[in-house]
Design an enzyme around this catalytic site. Structure first.
Site, PDB file in Angstrom:
ATOM      1  N   ARG A  25       4.851  -6.996 -40.242  1.00 13.68           N
ATOM      2  CA  ARG A  25       4.881  -5.728 -39.501  1.00 13.68           C
ATOM      3  C   ARG A  25       6.131  -4.910 -39.867  1.00 13.68           C
ATOM      4  O   ARG A  25       6.084  -3.688 -39.920  1.00 13.68           O
ATOM      5  CB  ARG A  25       4.790  -5.974 -37.990  1.00 13.68           C
ATOM      6  CG  ARG A  25       4.495  -4.724 -37.185  1.00 13.68           C
ATOM      7  CD  ARG A  25       4.115  -5.015 -35.745  1.00 13.68           C
ATOM      8  NE  ARG A  25       2.727  -5.385 -35.575  1.00 13.68           N
ATOM      9  CZ  ARG A  25       1.697  -4.525 -35.540  1.00 13.68           C
ATOM     10  NH1 ARG A  25       1.920  -3.224 -35.634  1.00 13.68           N
ATOM     11  NH2 ARG A  25       0.474  -4.961 -35.391  1.00 13.68           N
ATOM     12  N   GLU A  31       3.110  -1.673 -26.978  1.00 17.69           N
ATOM     13  CA  GLU A  31       4.347  -1.824 -27.746  1.00 17.69           C
ATOM     14  C   GLU A  31       4.955  -0.545 -28.313  1.00 17.69           C
ATOM     15  O   GLU A  31       6.177  -0.395 -28.321  1.00 17.69           O
ATOM     16  CB  GLU A  31       4.116  -2.786 -28.914  1.00 17.69           C
ATOM     17  CG  GLU A  31       3.757  -4.182 -28.507  1.00 17.69           C
ATOM     18  CD  GLU A  31       3.324  -4.982 -29.721  1.00 17.69           C
ATOM     19  OE1 GLU A  31       2.159  -4.848 -30.134  1.00 17.69           O
ATOM     20  OE2 GLU A  31       4.156  -5.699 -30.270  1.00 17.69           O
TER      21      GLU A  31
HETATM   22  N1  MTE Z   1       3.761  -5.070 -19.773  1.00 14.99           N
HETATM   23  C1  MTE Z   1       4.100  -5.937 -18.790  1.00 14.99           C
HETATM   24  N2  MTE Z   1       4.189  -5.478 -17.535  1.00 14.99           N
HETATM   25  N3  MTE Z   1       4.370  -7.233 -19.060  1.00 14.99           N
HETATM   26  C2  MTE Z   1       4.320  -7.738 -20.340  1.00 14.99           C
HETATM   27  O1  MTE Z   1       4.561  -8.927 -20.559  1.00 14.99           O
HETATM   28  N4  MTE Z   1       3.905  -7.247 -22.727  1.00 14.99           N
HETATM   29  C3  MTE Z   1       3.905  -6.203 -23.757  1.00 14.99           C
HETATM   30  C4  MTE Z   1       3.005  -5.040 -23.354  1.00 14.99           C
HETATM   31  N5  MTE Z   1       3.298  -4.626 -22.011  1.00 14.99           N
HETATM   32  C5  MTE Z   1       3.971  -6.842 -21.398  1.00 14.99           C
HETATM   33  C6  MTE Z   1       3.659  -5.498 -21.051  1.00 14.99           C
HETATM   34  C7  MTE Z   1       3.472  -6.677 -25.062  1.00 14.99           C
HETATM   35  S1  MTE Z   1       4.587  -7.445 -26.042  1.00 14.99           S
HETATM   36  C8  MTE Z   1       2.204  -6.486 -25.521  1.00 14.99           C
HETATM   37  S2  MTE Z   1       1.738  -6.950 -27.069  1.00 14.99           S
HETATM   38  C9  MTE Z   1       1.175  -5.857 -24.684  1.00 14.99           C
HETATM   39  O2  MTE Z   1       1.654  -5.493 -23.394  1.00 14.99           O
HETATM   40  C10 MTE Z   1       0.025  -6.832 -24.540  1.00 14.99           C
HETATM   41  O3  MTE Z   1      -0.939  -6.383 -23.680  1.00 14.99           O
HETATM   42  P1  MTE Z   1      -2.089  -5.343 -24.096  1.00 14.99           P
HETATM   43  O4  MTE Z   1      -2.461  -5.661 -25.500  1.00 14.99           O
HETATM   44  O5  MTE Z   1      -3.154  -5.638 -23.129  1.00 14.99           O
HETATM   45  O6  MTE Z   1      -1.492  -3.992 -23.960  1.00 14.99           O
HETATM   46  N1  HPA Z   2       1.440  -8.420 -33.350  1.00 11.88           N
HETATM   47  C1  HPA Z   2       1.630  -9.319 -32.376  1.00 11.88           C
HETATM   48  N2  HPA Z   2       1.353 -10.570 -32.492  1.00 11.88           N
HETATM   49  C2  HPA Z   2       0.841 -10.988 -33.654  1.00 11.88           C
HETATM   50  C3  HPA Z   2       0.612 -10.107 -34.699  1.00 11.88           C
HETATM   51  C4  HPA Z   2       0.928  -8.752 -34.535  1.00 11.88           C
HETATM   52  O1  HPA Z   2       0.741  -7.925 -35.426  1.00 11.88           O
HETATM   53  N3  HPA Z   2       0.117 -10.803 -35.721  1.00 11.88           N
HETATM   54  C5  HPA Z   2       0.065 -12.069 -35.300  1.00 11.88           C
HETATM   55  N4  HPA Z   2       0.495 -12.187 -34.049  1.00 11.88           N
HETATM   56 MO1  MOS Z   3       3.384  -8.515 -27.969  1.00  8.24          MO
HETATM   57  S1  MOS Z   3       5.115  -8.859 -28.963  1.00  8.24           S
HETATM   58  O1  MOS Z   3       2.462  -8.441 -29.460  1.00  8.24           O
HETATM   59  O2  MOS Z   3       3.074 -10.028 -27.298  1.00  8.24           O
END
Ligand code: MTE
Ligand code: HPA
Ligand code: MOS
Length: 760
Positions: A307, A709
């Site tokens: 990434r 993210e």
């Molecule tokens: N929001 C909250 N409240 N708590 C979390 O742990 N994790 C983040 C984001 N937002 C997180 C969060 C991360 S690292 C990711 S990858 C995404 O939520 C994952 O959830 P989603 O793919 O359903 O958005």
């Molecule tokens: N994002 C988060 N987690 C992951 C990814 C990514 O692109 N690839 C593998 N695990």
């Molecule tokens: Mo989020 S760092 O892809 O759990």
């Protein structure tokens, strides 16, 4: 009845986490006896003093593992427990598991276990590791065009060094697991994980079981932020090992201190860049070498590095580019996924390079950035065409919204008058690719039941961790059936209902699982409409479902949802379905480093203003304004919360959170009284988040866009806002000529050094 009580319970402090579950009478509590230094050769375990503490105490070592002592997937470098005769790689690595009647006994006993070992010389620095050949897998390069030729034709070429520190996840709920032996050899585990299937796989391997004997349930997590994507498996597998050896349920919940010492964090990076522009500031060439401090274990480092490389150019068009990443094995805890997943580190490097260009050439930073933004018709350096690009759109909207030119003028005139408080501002775009960087992971499943009373139950592989993925999925399902959201319940995530899932990560939770749920709903919906056609004597294509009723050509019929469901069941038609979704059109060839690895990109732009107290070195964030491309939101309130939360974490990483290890690899700030996280007082009073409206995304569920993210990266604008204020205070040493200081976090301590001329 409130089927999605998540936020209400959270606000009331009533959410139950793993450690709040009722305990079985026979439950044993676990604690981990960990390695006492950064690198050592384990010779033996002395449990005498620990065992003497209480008759309930049991000590379990690698010799007790019935299956394979290995959790590593990409590289076999992650033992469950380090075995005698082997080396450990970081301070805090699990060497023995301690069980006892109570958690305090278990933790005390863990402190009394001693080890005989040879202490070995650790390597902590990424560049030192690279120089010694301590590289995981092999270096990886992505390139486009001819940088050498392009640099030769540049009006300005600048090189520099960029550092960014790690970041502790500080999820509210620490790593936790509760394992219960079931009939036969089966094991039931409740695990605080973002990746139930991964935990299931790990447990199956260490216990020597087929996956169907291991059930993993992931309840709502008290936050994950990436820290529980890969690294929940260890604790769950340890709890299972204890349960297997004793035949009793075992709970392992890390204390905050143990969690901070023993688990991975965001990867620190040390990078070199070289950038070349023409006389007008058009970027012609960019090169970077990223030294990723991967820590002692491979973990997710390859996917994270991937990434980084994909985001090397951020939202900018760079015709000649060459970037190389090195995964450097050091004797620090295994660095792992953290919101942004290697992209923030790359964004910081390219933004630092542009900052350096702006300082050297005097070209205004905003002008420099705008003229280099990507547009439709361009392609990313890995060959993916740029489509539906909203870089300029969000940039221009933000510039207009914050009245950038007059804001800059106001800051300059303030700075001319005030010698003690200097103000600064910065603006930056983002462009974040959505999809797992590992192609295979872009798939998910669902199971939907419509009960005969008309209520609906949905299971998917998505783990709820506060990001409200359950609420989004409930919305998708409610809309598919044309009923109110209160009809839908999203069930806890378990490997029993949906198999072979991938982590809830890469911001794809609702994209993938929402689509999988929709697929199942569409199947059931089609069956229901066939029955409705029979009941109403109308052709099925004229029928739809809305507001809890069957509609014909858009007008209500007498047939309600409840009645239709009952009648369909009475006609002996299945009201359940399994759904599956694999993100379409993803292709990538690792050899040529060419392809389209992302479903789409998320764009946006942020402006941050800050003030620096010139005598104290303290700074204050004054405002953050964001224009963000969120597609058609499934739930706007949730998305605003996600942007604000990500912003706080990004600003915390850029300015505040100081993850430091001493020269022996010991984490210095290992409590929340010494490790500073962004709080209410840190955040600026004015946080203004605006979404681009009227730009649907046809590549995700309900025309939405992933949200979790990307907005974290906006935090980097906070860094440059403070740097800009410092530059105003010290035009010559920091501003003016040469690159500025590019070293995240820009703590007040560093700021003061800068003001006094001690750096760079
Ligand atoms: N929001 C909250 N409240 N708590 C979390 O742990 N994790 C983040 C984001 N937002 C997180 C969060 C991360 S690292 C990711 S990858 C995404 O939520 C994952 O959830 P989603 O793919 O359903 O958005
Ligand atoms: N994002 C988060 N987690 C992951 C990814 C990514 O692109 N690839 C593998 N695990
Ligand atoms: Mo989020 S760092 O892809 O759990």
């Amino acid at each position: 009845m409130n089927p999605i009580p998540e936020s209400v319970l959270n606000v009331k402090g009533q959410t139950r986490y793993i450690d709040d579950l009722p305990e079985a009478k026979t439950l044993l509590h676990a604690a981990v006896a960990a390695s006492p230094c950064a690198r050592g050769l384990l010779k033996g375990v002395d449990a005498g003093a620990a065992l003497a503490l209480h008759p309930s105490i049991r000590i379990i070592t690698a010799a007790d593992i019935p299956g394979v002592n290995q959790l590593g997937t990409a590289v076999a470098d992650e033992p469950l427990l380090v075995a005698a005769g082997s080396e450990w790689g970081f301070r805090g690595q699990a060497l023995a598991l301690v069980l006892a009647d109570s958690v305090s006994l278990a933790r005390r006993a863990a402190g009394l276990v001693t080890f005989s070992f040879d202490e070995l010389e650790p390597v902590l620095d990424a560049r030192e590791a690279a120089a010694k050949g301590l590289i995981i897998l092999s270096p990886r390069t992505q390139a486009m065009g001819d940088t050498a030729a392009a640099f030769a034709s540049c009006a300005t070429v600048i090189s520099g060094r960029v550092e960014s520190g790690g970041q502790e996840h500080v999820y509210l709920e620490t790593q936790a697991a509760l394992a219960t032996p079931a009939e036969g050899c089966a094991m039931r585990v409740i695990s605080g994980t973002q990746h139930p299937t991964g935990v299931q796989e790990g447990i199956a391997r260490v216990l020597g079981l087929p996956m169907h004997l291991v059930e993993v349930e992931a309840p709502r997590l008290g936050g994950g932020f990436g820290g529980k994507e890969d690294q929940a498996a260890l604790w769950a597998a340890l709890a299972c090992l204890g349960a297997r050896v004793t035949g009793k349920p075992v709970k392992l919940v890390l204390s905050r201190k143990d969690d901070m010492r023993m688990t991975g964090k965001r990867h620190p990076y040390s990078s070199d860049f070289r950038i070349g522009v023409d006389s007008g500031g058009k970027i012609l060439a960019f090169e970077a070498d990223y030294y990723q401090n991967s820590g002692a274990i491979c973990d997710l480092s390859p996917a994270i590095l991937s990434r980084t490389l994909f985001h090397a150019a951020s939202a900018y068009r760079i015709p000649n580019l060459r970037v190389t990443g090195y995964m450097c094995r050091t004797n620090l805890p295994p660095f792992t996924a953290f919101r942004g997943f290697g992209a923030p580190q790359a964004f910081f490097v390219i933004e630092a390079a542009l900052d350096a260009v702006s300082r050297r050439t005097g070209i205004d930073g905003a002008k420099l950035r705008r003229q280099n933004l990507l547009c439709d018709g361009d392609s990313f350096h890995f060959g993916m065409p740029v489509e539906n690009c909203r870089a300029r759109l969000s940039f221009d909207r933000l510039v207009e919204k914050v009245k950038w030119e007059s804001l800059r003028r106001n800051i300059d005139s303030h700075n001319a008058k005030d010698p003690l408080v200097k103000r600064g501002a910065a603006l930056m775009p983002i462009c974040f690719g959505v999809s797992f960087t590992k192609l295979l992971m872009n798939q998910g499943g669902s199971l939907v039941h419509v009960y005969k009373d008309g209520s609906i139950l949905v299971s998917t592989g998505a783990v709820e961790m506060g990001q409200q993925v359950s609420r989004k999925i409930a919305r998708v399902v409610a809309l598919a059936f044309g009923v109110g959201i209160e009809r839908v319940r999203v069930e806890r995530t378990t490997t029993l209902t949906v198999a072979n899932t991938y982590p809830t990560a890469a911001s794809t939770g609702s994209d993938i699982n929402g689509m999988a749920a929709l697929a199942a709903c569409q199947e059931i919906r089609a069956r229901l409409l066939v029955e409705a056609a029979t009941l109403l004597g109308a052709p099925a294509p004229e029928l739809s479902m809305e507001s809890g009723r069957v509609m014909r050509n858009g007008s209500p019929t007498p047939l309600s949802w409840d009645e239709l469901v009952t009648r369909t069941h009475e006609a002996r038609i299945d009201l359940s379905a399994h759904g599956f979704y694999a993100t379409p059109d993803l292709v990538y060839d690792m050899k040529s480093e060419r392809g389209s690895p992302f479903a789409y990109h998320v764009y946006g732009c942020a402006a941050v203003t800050a003030s620096v107290d010139v005598l104290r070195g303290t700074w204050r964030l004054d405002s953050v304004s964001v224009v963000h491309d969120g597609g058609e939101s499934i739930d706007r309130a949730v998305d605003i919360g996600q942007v604000e939360g990500a912003l706080a974490q990004g600003l915390g990483w850029a300015l505040l959170e100081d993850l430091r290890f001493d020269e022996k690899g010991k984490l210095l700030a290992d409590t929340l009284s010494t490790y500073k996280v962004p709080d209410f007082h840190f955040m600026p009073e004015k946080v203004d988040v605006e979404f681009l409206e009227g730009f649907p995304n046809h590549r995700a569920v309900m025309r939405s866009k992933a949200i979790g993210e990307p907005p974290l990266v906006y935090g980097i604008a906070g860094y440059f806002a403070v740097l800009d204020a410092i530059a105003a205070a010290r035009r010559t040493a920091v501003g003016g000529e040469g690159p500025g200081l590019y070293d995240i976090p820009l703590t007040p301590e560093k700021t003061l050094d800068c003001l006094m001329g001690a750096r760079p």
